[in-house]
Design a protein around this motif. Structure first.
Motif, short mmCIF file in Angstrom:
data_model
loop_
_atom_site.label_atom_id
_atom_site.label_comp_id
_atom_site.label_asym_id
_atom_site.label_seq_id
_atom_site.Cartn_x
_atom_site.Cartn_y
_atom_site.Cartn_z
N GLU A 1 0.82 -1.21 0.00
CA GLU A 1 0.00 0.00 0.00
C GLU A 1 0.86 1.27 0.00
O GLU A 1 0.35 2.38 -0.26
CB GLU A 1 -0.96 0.03 1.20
CG GLU A 1 -0.28 0.09 2.56
CD GLU A 1 0.11 -1.28 3.11
OE1 GLU A 1 0.40 -1.36 4.32
OE2 GLU A 1 0.13 -2.25 2.33
N HIS A 2 2.14 1.11 0.30
CA HIS A 2 3.05 2.27 0.30
C HIS A 2 3.74 2.46 -1.05
O HIS A 2 4.52 3.41 -1.21
CB HIS A 2 4.09 2.12 1.41
CG HIS A 2 3.52 2.23 2.78
ND1 HIS A 2 3.42 3.43 3.46
CD2 HIS A 2 2.98 1.29 3.60
CE1 HIS A 2 2.87 3.22 4.65
NE2 HIS A 2 2.59 1.93 4.76
N ASP A 3 3.45 1.57 -1.99
CA ASP A 3 4.00 1.70 -3.34
C ASP A 3 3.12 2.67 -4.13
O ASP A 3 2.38 2.30 -5.03
CB ASP A 3 4.06 0.33 -4.03
CG ASP A 3 4.82 0.37 -5.34
OD1 ASP A 3 5.49 1.39 -5.60
OD2 ASP A 3 4.73 -0.61 -6.11
N VAL A 4 3.22 3.94 -3.78
CA VAL A 4 2.31 4.96 -4.30
C VAL A 4 2.69 5.38 -5.72
O VAL A 4 3.79 5.11 -6.20
CB VAL A 4 2.28 6.19 -3.38
CG1 VAL A 4 1.76 5.83 -2.00
CG2 VAL A 4 3.67 6.82 -3.28
N ALA A 5 1.75 6.06 -6.36
CA ALA A 5 1.98 6.57 -7.71
C ALA A 5 2.92 7.77 -7.68
O ALA A 5 2.82 8.64 -6.81
CB ALA A 5 0.66 6.95 -8.36
N VAL A 6 3.82 7.81 -8.65
CA VAL A 6 4.74 8.94 -8.80
C VAL A 6 4.32 9.79 -9.99
O VAL A 6 4.31 11.02 -9.92
CB VAL A 6 6.19 8.44 -8.99
CG1 VAL A 6 7.14 9.62 -9.17
CG2 VAL A 6 6.63 7.58 -7.81
N VAL A 7 3.94 9.12 -11.09
CA VAL A 7 3.49 9.81 -12.30
C VAL A 7 2.24 9.10 -12.82
O VAL A 7 2.17 7.87 -12.84
CB VAL A 7 4.58 9.80 -13.39
CG1 VAL A 7 4.07 10.49 -14.65
CG2 VAL A 7 5.85 10.49 -12.90
N ILE A 8 1.26 9.89 -13.27
CA ILE A 8 0.03 9.35 -13.83
C ILE A 8 -0.25 10.04 -15.17
O ILE A 8 -0.18 11.28 -15.26
CB ILE A 8 -1.18 9.56 -12.90
CG1 ILE A 8 -0.95 8.86 -11.56
CG2 ILE A 8 -2.47 9.05 -13.53
CD1 ILE A 8 -2.04 9.14 -10.53
N ALA A 9 -0.55 9.24 -16.20
CA ALA A 9 -0.94 9.79 -17.50
C ALA A 9 -2.37 9.34 -17.80
O ALA A 9 -2.64 8.15 -17.91
CB ALA A 9 0.02 9.29 -18.59
N LYS A 10 -3.28 10.27 -17.92
CA LYS A 10 -4.69 9.92 -18.14
C LYS A 10 -5.36 10.93 -19.07
O LYS A 10 -4.87 12.06 -19.24
CB LYS A 10 -5.45 9.85 -16.82
CG LYS A 10 -5.47 11.16 -16.05
CD LYS A 10 -6.18 10.99 -14.72
CE LYS A 10 -6.16 12.29 -13.93
NZ LYS A 10 -6.83 12.15 -12.63
N HIS A 11 -6.46 10.51 -19.66
CA HIS A 11 -7.22 11.41 -20.53
C HIS A 11 -7.83 12.52 -19.71
O HIS A 11 -8.52 12.27 -18.72
CB HIS A 11 -8.33 10.63 -21.26
CG HIS A 11 -7.83 9.85 -22.43
ND1 HIS A 11 -7.38 10.44 -23.59
CD2 HIS A 11 -7.72 8.51 -22.63
CE1 HIS A 11 -7.01 9.51 -24.45
NE2 HIS A 11 -7.20 8.33 -23.89
N GLY A 12 -7.61 13.74 -20.12
CA GLY A 12 -8.18 14.88 -19.40
C GLY A 12 -9.64 15.07 -19.69
O GLY A 12 -10.39 15.59 -18.88
N ARG A 13 -10.09 14.61 -20.87
CA ARG A 13 -11.49 14.81 -21.30
C ARG A 13 -12.45 14.06 -20.38
O ARG A 13 -13.50 14.56 -20.02
CB ARG A 13 -11.66 14.34 -22.74
CG ARG A 13 -13.05 14.59 -23.30
CD ARG A 13 -13.15 14.07 -24.72
NE ARG A 13 -12.24 14.79 -25.60
CZ ARG A 13 -12.03 14.45 -26.88
NH1 ARG A 13 -12.64 13.39 -27.39
NH2 ARG A 13 -11.21 15.16 -27.62
N VAL A 14 -12.09 12.84 -19.97
CA VAL A 14 -12.97 12.03 -19.11
C VAL A 14 -13.22 12.74 -17.80
O VAL A 14 -14.33 12.83 -17.30
CB VAL A 14 -12.34 10.64 -18.86
CG1 VAL A 14 -13.18 9.86 -17.87
CG2 VAL A 14 -12.21 9.88 -20.17
N GLU A 15 -12.13 13.28 -17.26
CA GLU A 15 -12.25 13.96 -15.97
C GLU A 15 -13.14 15.19 -16.07
O GLU A 15 -13.98 15.46 -15.22
CB GLU A 15 -10.86 14.38 -15.46
CG GLU A 15 -10.88 15.03 -14.10
CD GLU A 15 -9.49 15.42 -13.62
OE1 GLU A 15 -9.40 16.01 -12.53
OE2 GLU A 15 -8.52 15.15 -14.33
N SER A 16 -12.97 15.95 -17.19
CA SER A 16 -13.77 17.17 -17.34
C SER A 16 -15.25 16.86 -17.52
O SER A 16 -16.11 17.58 -17.05
CB SER A 16 -13.25 17.99 -18.54
OG SER A 16 -13.40 17.25 -19.74
#
Length: 217
Positions: free
Chosen positions: A180-195
């Motif tokens: 659980e401590h192996d956290v994300a450092v970088v995330i690449a995701k579609h911005g359109r879905v979030e908006s």
């Protein structure tokens, strides 16, 4: 490991009044502590120290304090700045045992992001969740920074702590605490879905006048 030398002198007079006089004389009051030696009050020249603290290595490298001709390996542990003036108010340094493992924060340098598949794609948001990590190593192995190559980053990829390529002799203590401590450092995701999710229109409300007429019937 590059050597970074800061010249300092010992000081016998302490207290707020003495520190104030030092600052007026363009010097910085500081303290060196740790190890088997008693804490030592010192002072550094402000102009040279101000220039040094603008470099990344000032915060993440083993520094060599030259105190009255005697060398002392240290790590910066605290820096106090004036709220609005370009003045360093106080510095805390911790002595370093060159033969003992230490923990220190090291900055992350991200390379190759713009040329990556995710970097070239439209409507893709790349977030850096961390800009530094805590490492464990011998002082001689302490890196000034750690590079993360993002040249192959694709849409939907997540770079975790465990994906970081560490220099020889360097560990991430956080990973020893569990998955659980192996956290994300970088995330690449579609911005359109979030908006679309955040801009979804709320259900229309029935005007108060119409609702009242229905009740009357």
């Amino acid at each position: 490991m590059s050597e970074h030398i800061l010249k300092a002198t010992g000081r016998k007079v302490e207290g707020k009044g003495a520190s104030r006089r030092l600052r007026h004389a363009a010097s910085i009051p500081a303290i060196v502590y740790g190890g088997k030696t008693a804490p030592q009050a010192i002072q550094l020249e402000h102009e040279k120290t101000w220039l040094a603290q603008q470099n990344e290595w000032f915060y993440s490298s083993i520094l060599t304090l030259d105190i009255d001709g005697k060398s002392e390996p240290v790590l910066l542990r605290d820096i106090q700045r004036h709220p609005f003036k370009q003045i360093i108010m106080h510095l805390d340094f911790q002595r370093v045992d060159l033969n003992a493992t230490l923990k220190a924060s090291v900055p992350l340098h991200f390379i190759g992001q713009e040329g990556s598949p995710a970097g070239k794609a439209a409507d893709v948001v790349i977030t850096h969740e961390l800009n530094e990590v805590t490492v464990s190593c011998l002082p001689k192995d302490l890196p000034e920074f750690i590079e993360i190559d993002l040249s192959k980053l694709a849409v939907g990829d997540i770079v975790h702590l465990s994906d970081i390529k560490l220099p020889k002799g360097v560990e991430l203590p956080e990973l020893k605490l569990g998955k659980e401590h192996d956290v994300a450092v970088v995330i690449a995701k579609h911005g359109r879905v979030e908006s679309e999710e955040t801009t979804e229109a709320p259900p229309a409300e029935v005007p108060a006048t119409k609702a009242a007429k229905k009740d009357e019937k």
